[in-house]
Design a protein around this motif. Structure first.
Motif, mmCIF file in Angstrom:
data_model
loop_
_atom_site.group_PDB
_atom_site.id
_atom_site.type_symbol
_atom_site.label_atom_id
_atom_site.label_comp_id
_atom_site.label_asym_id
_atom_site.label_seq_id
_atom_site.Cartn_x
_atom_site.Cartn_y
_atom_site.Cartn_z
ATOM 1 N N MET A 1 128.005 98.208 21.773
ATOM 2 C CA MET A 1 129.271 97.729 22.297
ATOM 3 C C MET A 1 130.075 98.895 22.857
ATOM 4 O O MET A 1 129.994 100.017 22.371
ATOM 5 N N THR A 2 130.825 98.609 23.902
ATOM 6 C CA THR A 2 131.712 99.611 24.476
ATOM 7 C C THR A 2 133.132 99.088 24.449
ATOM 8 O O THR A 2 133.369 97.880 24.347
ATOM 9 N N GLY A 3 134.101 99.981 24.545
ATOM 10 C CA GLY A 3 135.490 99.558 24.519
ATOM 11 C C GLY A 3 135.959 99.269 23.110
ATOM 12 O O GLY A 3 135.372 99.712 22.114
ATOM 13 N N THR A 4 137.020 98.497 22.997
ATOM 14 C CA THR A 4 137.624 98.183 21.706
ATOM 15 C C THR A 4 136.840 97.105 20.983
ATOM 16 O O THR A 4 136.477 96.084 21.569
ATOM 17 N N THR A 5 136.565 97.328 19.693
ATOM 18 C CA THR A 5 135.915 96.334 18.844
ATOM 19 C C THR A 5 136.985 95.578 18.073
ATOM 20 O O THR A 5 137.825 96.179 17.410
ATOM 21 N N ARG A 6 136.922 94.258 18.154
ATOM 22 C CA ARG A 6 137.946 93.416 17.524
ATOM 23 C C ARG A 6 137.412 92.871 16.202
ATOM 24 O O ARG A 6 136.411 92.182 16.168
ATOM 25 N N TRP A 7 138.123 93.209 15.134
ATOM 26 C CA TRP A 7 137.660 92.931 13.771
ATOM 27 C C TRP A 7 138.432 91.780 13.138
ATOM 28 O O TRP A 7 139.622 91.589 13.395
ATOM 29 N N ALA A 8 137.741 91.073 12.242
ATOM 30 C CA ALA A 8 138.373 90.139 11.316
ATOM 31 C C ALA A 8 138.005 90.558 9.906
ATOM 32 O O ALA A 8 136.837 90.877 9.632
ATOM 33 N N ILE A 9 138.952 90.581 9.006
ATOM 34 C CA ILE A 9 138.718 90.919 7.607
ATOM 35 C C ILE A 9 138.612 89.620 6.814
ATOM 36 O O ILE A 9 139.511 88.787 6.863
ATOM 37 N N VAL A 10 137.523 89.454 6.091
ATOM 38 C CA VAL A 10 137.299 88.252 5.295
ATOM 39 C C VAL A 10 137.451 88.615 3.829
ATOM 40 O O VAL A 10 136.629 89.358 3.282
ATOM 41 N N LEU A 25 143.394 103.824 11.605
ATOM 42 C CA LEU A 25 143.299 105.236 11.975
ATOM 43 C C LEU A 25 142.090 105.512 12.864
ATOM 44 O O LEU A 25 141.876 106.650 13.275
ATOM 45 N N THR A 26 141.331 104.464 13.151
ATOM 46 C CA THR A 26 140.072 104.611 13.880
ATOM 47 C C THR A 26 140.248 104.245 15.347
ATOM 48 O O THR A 26 140.894 103.255 15.682
ATOM 49 N N GLU A 27 139.678 105.074 16.216
ATOM 50 C CA GLU A 27 139.769 104.798 17.643
ATOM 51 C C GLU A 27 138.944 103.565 18.014
ATOM 52 O O GLU A 27 137.917 103.284 17.415
ATOM 53 N N ASN A 28 139.410 102.835 19.003
ATOM 54 C CA ASN A 28 138.677 101.710 19.575
ATOM 55 C C ASN A 28 138.435 100.571 18.594
ATOM 56 O O ASN A 28 137.454 99.839 18.701
ATOM 57 N N VAL A 29 139.329 100.419 17.626
ATOM 58 C CA VAL A 29 139.240 99.325 16.658
ATOM 59 C C VAL A 29 140.563 98.578 16.633
ATOM 60 O O VAL A 29 141.632 99.189 16.568
ATOM 61 N N LEU A 61 137.529 80.726 11.628
ATOM 62 C CA LEU A 61 137.612 82.144 11.974
ATOM 63 C C LEU A 61 136.416 82.550 12.830
ATOM 64 O O LEU A 61 136.558 83.271 13.824
ATOM 65 N N LEU A 62 135.233 82.081 12.460
ATOM 66 C CA LEU A 62 134.028 82.456 13.200
ATOM 67 C C LEU A 62 134.006 81.869 14.607
ATOM 68 O O LEU A 62 133.306 82.378 15.484
ATOM 69 N N ARG A 63 134.771 80.818 14.829
ATOM 70 C CA ARG A 63 134.848 80.239 16.170
ATOM 71 C C ARG A 63 135.846 80.960 17.066
ATOM 72 O O ARG A 63 135.923 80.678 18.258
ATOM 73 N N ASP A 64 136.602 81.902 16.500
ATOM 74 C CA ASP A 64 137.591 82.645 17.283
ATOM 75 C C ASP A 64 136.860 83.552 18.282
ATOM 76 O O ASP A 64 136.153 84.478 17.894
ATOM 77 N N PRO A 65 137.041 83.325 19.582
ATOM 78 C CA PRO A 65 136.320 84.123 20.570
ATOM 79 C C PRO A 65 136.796 85.570 20.652
ATOM 80 O O PRO A 65 136.113 86.416 21.253
ATOM 81 N N ASP A 66 137.940 85.867 20.063
ATOM 82 C CA ASP A 66 138.472 87.229 20.100
ATOM 83 C C ASP A 66 137.917 88.106 18.986
ATOM 84 O O ASP A 66 138.236 89.297 18.914
ATOM 85 N N VAL A 67 137.123 87.531 18.087
ATOM 86 C CA VAL A 67 136.550 88.291 16.971
ATOM 87 C C VAL A 67 135.140 88.745 17.333
ATOM 88 O O VAL A 67 134.266 87.928 17.619
#
Length: 290
Positions: A1-10, A25-29, A61-67
């Motif tokens: 993956m390139t660019g920003t990684t979009r996370w969900a915390i479960v 504190l992490t870049e691109n997250v 949550l898993l259906r969220d296209p932004d995750v």
């Protein structure tokens, strides 16, 4: 993956809050969502931490296209099911240790992730510590010779009042799942897969293990000993022995602040030298501290 990684915390407990601080504190997250067993808990977590969206339904949550990626920090027995569902939803997955409660589940997840072309990893932070990586490089370079010994331990008395996850069999309680994951992973990192395994320990009637001392035997004469306990203190140390010398970690082995290589043999005088540069890595393990 390139660019920003979009996370969900479960999972919205203490571990989730500590990891969230590090992710920021992490870049691109970017942490875009959080999931819990109830919408109320998810909303409260988001309000307190500033995470944009909360879900009380995991499938939603898993259906969220932004995750792009889910970080699973629920109780141990839920890891396999949550990871499986995330992989099937084609989300990348980072799972708190232990990844699963059985080898069969771990193998299934590995194969499923490969089949669906998603990233899957157990969240064992020690392997990314700069000093630990330096130690692996020193060993791989042959500076202490052929590796023949690993000794490590970790333990502390956990009161009956909790944290609950240590004592509740329904939550995967016991020393091995919470602390032995660290000791055995360090052994495996240096010596690899053993030829045979034996263990002594104490297991309660409900199946919760109070302590264990594991001995691993390797082809070519190598041996390792790993001790974990939730009823007595075990120094959080680790040392590696080779045919030319030793490597001993400074500070808790799961977050080493340095280390020393010592070459030589009796009756010759030892020749110690500091080989791991000091780091600012935390000396407290967020996953296992009571």
């Amino acid at each position: 993956m390139t660019g920003t990684t979009r996370w969900a915390i479960v999972g919205t407990g203490g571990i989730a809050r500590r990891v969230l601080q590090d992710l920021r504190l992490t870049e691109n997250v970017e942490v875009v969502a959080a999931g819990s067993r109830t919408q109320e808990t998810a909303d409260r977590f988001c309000a307190e931490t500033g995470v944009p969206r909360g879900y009380g339904d995991y499938d939603e949550l898993l259906r969220d296209p932004d995750v792009d990626l889910v970080y699973i920090c629920t109780p141990h027995p839920m890891h396999a099911d949550y990871a499986r569902r995330a992989i099937l939803a084609r989300k990348h997955v980072l799972v708190e240790k232990p990844m699963t409660m059985s080898v069969a589940d771990a193998v299934e997840l590995r194969d499923l992730a490969a089949e669906h072309d998603v990233f899957l990893m157990e969240a064992l932070w020690t392997r990314f510590n700069p000093n630990f990586r330096r130690a692996l490089a020193i060993a791989a370079d042959g500076q202490i010779g052929e590796l023949r010994l690993a000794q490590t331990g970790m333990g502390f008395p956990v009161p009956a009042s909790g944290p609950k996850r240590f004592w509740d069999p329904a939550l995967g309680g016991g020393a091995l799942w919470d602390l032995g994951v660290y000791t055995l992973s360090i052994v495996h990192a240096f010596l690899g897969s053993p030829r045979s395994i034996s263990a002594a320990g104490e297991v309660q009637g409900d199946g919760v293990d109070r302590w264990e001392a594991v001995t691993l035997d390797y082809e070519g004469g190598g041996v390792a000993v790993a001790v974990s306990s939730i009823v007595f203190a075990v120094p959080p140390t680790a040392s590696i022995g080779g045919t030319k010398g030793t490597l001993v970690f400074s500070g808790p082995f799961f977050s080493p602040t340095g280390g020393t290589v010592t070459l030589g043999r009796p009756l010759e005088p030892p020749r110690p030298r500091t080989s791991l540069s000091p780091s600012k890595a935390s000396a407290m393990c967020p996953c296992s501290a009571p």
